[in-house]
Design an enzyme around this catalytic site. Structure first.
Site, short mmCIF file in Angstrom:
data_model
loop_
_atom_site.label_atom_id
_atom_site.label_comp_id
_atom_site.label_asym_id
_atom_site.label_seq_id
_atom_site.Cartn_x
_atom_site.Cartn_y
_atom_site.Cartn_z
CD GLU A 247 -3.07 -0.89 0.40
OE1 GLU A 247 -3.22 0.22 -0.15
OE2 GLU A 247 -3.84 -1.84 0.23
CB CYS A 281 -2.00 7.37 1.00
SG CYS A 281 -3.37 6.47 1.74
P1 NDP Z 1 7.88 5.04 5.13
O1 NDP Z 1 7.95 4.29 3.87
O2 NDP Z 1 9.00 5.93 5.46
O3 NDP Z 1 7.75 4.01 6.37
C1 NDP Z 1 6.75 3.05 6.45
C2 NDP Z 1 7.19 1.97 7.43
O4 NDP Z 1 8.28 1.23 6.89
C3 NDP Z 1 7.68 2.50 8.76
O5 NDP Z 1 7.26 1.67 9.80
C4 NDP Z 1 9.18 2.46 8.56
O6 NDP Z 1 9.88 2.45 9.77
C5 NDP Z 1 9.33 1.16 7.83
N1 NDP Z 1 10.58 0.97 7.12
C6 NDP Z 1 11.45 1.92 6.68
N2 NDP Z 1 12.50 1.32 6.04
C7 NDP Z 1 12.27 -0.01 6.08
C8 NDP Z 1 12.99 -1.15 5.60
N3 NDP Z 1 14.14 -1.02 4.93
N4 NDP Z 1 12.48 -2.36 5.82
C9 NDP Z 1 11.31 -2.52 6.47
N5 NDP Z 1 10.59 -1.48 6.96
C10 NDP Z 1 11.07 -0.24 6.77
O7 NDP Z 1 6.49 5.79 5.11
P2 NDP Z 1 5.94 6.89 6.12
O8 NDP Z 1 5.86 6.31 7.49
O9 NDP Z 1 6.70 8.16 5.93
O10 NDP Z 1 4.44 7.08 5.57
C11 NDP Z 1 4.13 7.93 4.53
C12 NDP Z 1 3.97 7.21 3.22
O11 NDP Z 1 3.03 6.15 3.35
C13 NDP Z 1 3.42 8.10 2.11
O12 NDP Z 1 4.12 7.88 0.92
C14 NDP Z 1 1.98 7.63 1.96
O13 NDP Z 1 1.44 7.87 0.69
C15 NDP Z 1 2.10 6.18 2.28
N6 NDP Z 1 0.82 5.67 2.70
C16 NDP Z 1 0.12 4.84 1.85
C17 NDP Z 1 -1.15 4.39 2.20
C18 NDP Z 1 -1.92 3.45 1.32
O14 NDP Z 1 -2.86 2.84 1.83
N7 NDP Z 1 -1.59 3.26 0.06
C19 NDP Z 1 -1.78 4.83 3.44
C20 NDP Z 1 -0.97 5.69 4.24
C21 NDP Z 1 0.28 6.09 3.87
P3 NDP Z 1 10.36 3.87 10.40
O15 NDP Z 1 9.13 4.67 10.63
O16 NDP Z 1 11.00 3.45 11.64
O17 NDP Z 1 11.29 4.48 9.39
#
Ligand code: NDP
Length: 516
Positions: A247, A281
């Site tokens: 997502e 999003c």
């Molecule tokens: P990120 O991609 O930065 O992080 C998402 C999650 O992934 C966090 O828990 C993060 O941890 C974790 N993460 C980061 N690097 C890794 C890795 N290498 N391996 C595994 N996990 C990892 O997203 P954001 O939290 O900044 O959220 C915003 C984004 O999410 C926007 O682009 C938005 O559009 C999208 N989004 C999409 C939705 C949908 O339903 N399509 C709904 C809501 C948001 P940590 O926080 O510790 O870095």
């Protein structure tokens, strides 16, 4: 306290072995939590696997009865959840209540009612192998790992948790490093219900903790986050052949047709663009307004946006809260600067601060060269572009690598249907914004680089399952079927005749009933 973490992606002052939760609206440090070690993540997944075996053998109706207790407990603690979401995310309490708690309660209620039917084995009528009876069973995958973002820290991860548990899985969540407290509150509520403790677990940490979760032997991964992170997570899943749902980001276009209800479109743009400070999003990220309505719509949106009250949701009832962390403000500012350099005008807002805020901003005279029209903003900016026709709007709307949501405003249902069929998006919403996420019986997810797989609805529940085909005999078979060994000239001759009889053009079987 550990050293500063190495590598990119640092959002706040960050240490290797702790996670710090701040209130974005006030800067207050809310908590400092230990990061789960890789070994701890492995232990949590192993315990979840053990709990899952006992959970999966319960009849689905029994599982639903127990999950109904979770729904009751979440409803009872709705105010505690609202408080922690609003504080840790900096969003208005209305949004914490309506978007997160209410949608989760409704989703769980829908699951309790409909999961038994959605997950029941499906009988298949076989058209050729009439002597066999087939069914498709929906069986739990095992341990589901959920890696979630900060913008909806309750409803996104918990929506997957309840889908996973309903389908007979265990679930381990790695919440965003900036909003761990919300999931810990949800876990506390879960533990108060008497549901098996290890069946649902939370591991706190940074990106590497998410990687550790994938490496710990999960059977399915639901990732919600940015496109770039999604690529890394999907690659890690691919390395281990762990199936996953992605997502990812969105760049939702809103098409305001010449016959739209101006007042509704203007209010929808303001709410859809500025709810959760645009950090959604499926936010309205770009408006394509027909030239006949462009100016009045822009004026009305600017007036409405200027009237929004912004501030700390913990202190007042405000319309617009804070931005999650300083880096996000820099991203928003870069988009605005790029647009202004290329000829756009600010008609409302345009400035950051004080503190971790960015004014609700409306930009006029945008064009397709500006990053604000092309890349995900994830902030309170609504850019307007003038178009001369529906076709022009369609081409511009579809000229994007992302395809999550799209919006159409028109009074004509045939025009709405025509545009909805052509818009490249996982969901198209007519004369409304954001509401499709609350339609919990409908599948939600993206196409193109917005991801794959679906949450919500029957599809979301079934994505948590293996499809197992079981084939039974309807009548006791002979000692051997005619197409088994030995392969002889005689059996080949009869098989050839059979193929001609069944599939040949003008064959009796085809004439009788278009059976094949
Ligand atoms: P990120 O991609 O930065 O992080 C998402 C999650 O992934 C966090 O828990 C993060 O941890 C974790 N993460 C980061 N690097 C890794 C890795 N290498 N391996 C595994 N996990 C990892 O997203 P954001 O939290 O900044 O959220 C915003 C984004 O999410 C926007 O682009 C938005 O559009 C999208 N989004 C999409 C939705 C949908 O339903 N399509 C709904 C809501 C948001 P940590 O926080 O510790 O870095």
């Amino acid at each position: 306290m550990g050293q500063l973490a190495e590598g990119g992606g640092s959002r706040l002052e960050r240490t290797v072995d702790t996670v710090r939760s701040y209130a974005p609206a006030s800067g207050e440090l809310l908590a400092e939590l230990a990061v789960a070690s890789d070994e701890e993540v492995r232990r949590v997944v192993a315990r979840a696997r053990k709990a899952q075996r006992a959970w999966a053998v319960l009849p689905v109706g029994e599982r639903m009865a127990r999950l109904a207790r979770l729904r009751d407990a979440l409803a009872e603690h709705a105010e505690d959840l609202v408080e922690v979401i609003s504080r840790e995310c900096g969003k208005p309490r209305h949004e914490a209540l309506v978007h997160e708690v209410t949608t989760l309660l409704d989703h769980l209620g829908w699951i309790c009612k409909h999961a038994p039917a959605a997950l029941a084995p499906e009988r298949l009528d076989l058209h050729l192998l009439k002597h066999r009876a087939s069914e498709v069973r929906h069986e739990p995958r095992g341990v589901v790992g959920v890696i979630s973002p900060w913008n909806f820290p309750l409803v996104i991860p918990m929506g997957s948790v309840v889908e996973a548990l309903a389908a007979g899985n265990a679930c381990v969540v790695k919440p965003s490093e900036v909003t761990p407290l919300v999931m810990l509150e949800a876990k506390k509520i879960y533990d108060s219900t008497g549901l098996p403790e290890d069946l649902f677990a939370v591991v706190v940490g940074h990106g590497p903790t998410g990687q550790a979760l994938i490496d710990a032997g999960i059977d399915f991964c639901v990732f919600t986050g940015a496109v770039e992170t999604g690529r890394r997570v999907a690659a890690a899943c691919g390395q281990r052949l762990v199936p996953c749902t992605m997502e990812l980001g969105g760049k939702a276009p809103l098409l305001a047709c010449e016959d739209c209800d101006l007042e509704r479109a203007a209010n929808a743009i303001v709410w859809g663009g500025f709810a959760n400070s645009g950090q959604v999003c499926i936010s309205v990220e770009r408006v394509y307004a027909h030239e006949a309505v462009y100016q009045p719509l822009l004026d009305r949106v600017a007036t409405l946006a200027a009237g929004l009250r912004q501030g700390d949701p913990a202190r007042d009832f405000v319309d617009v809260g804070a931005i999650i962390f300083p880096k996000q403000i820099d991203i928003v500012r870069r988009h605005v600067d790029d647009a202004l350099r290329k000829g756009a005008r600010v008609v409302c807002g345009g400035k950051a601060g004080p503190g971790q805020f960015f004014q609700p901003t409306v930009l006029a005279d945008c064009d397709a060269t500006m990053t604000v029209m092309r890349e995900e903003i994830f902030g309170p900016i609504v850019p307007f572009m003038k178009v001369r026709s529906d076709d022009e709007a369609l081409v511009l709307a579809n000229d994007s690598p992302l395809g999550l949501n799209a919006y159409v405003f028109t009074r004509s249902s045939s025009r709405a249907r025509h545009l909805a069929e052509r818009l490249e998006a996982g969901s198209v919403v007519v004369n409304d914004v954001l509401s499709n996420y609350a339609a919990v019986e409908a599948p939600f997810g993206g196409i193109k680089q917005s991801g794959f797989g679906r949450v919500h609805g029957v599809e979301g529940l079934r994505d948590m399952c293996h499809r197992k085909h079981v084939s039974f005999e309807r009548v006791r078979g002979p000692a051997r079927d005619p197409y088994w060994f030995p392969y002889t000239a005689r059996s080949f001759h009869w098989l050839q005749r059979g193929v001609r009889l069944v599939f040949g053009a003008g064959s009796l079987a085809r004439r009788i009933g278009e059976l094949f």
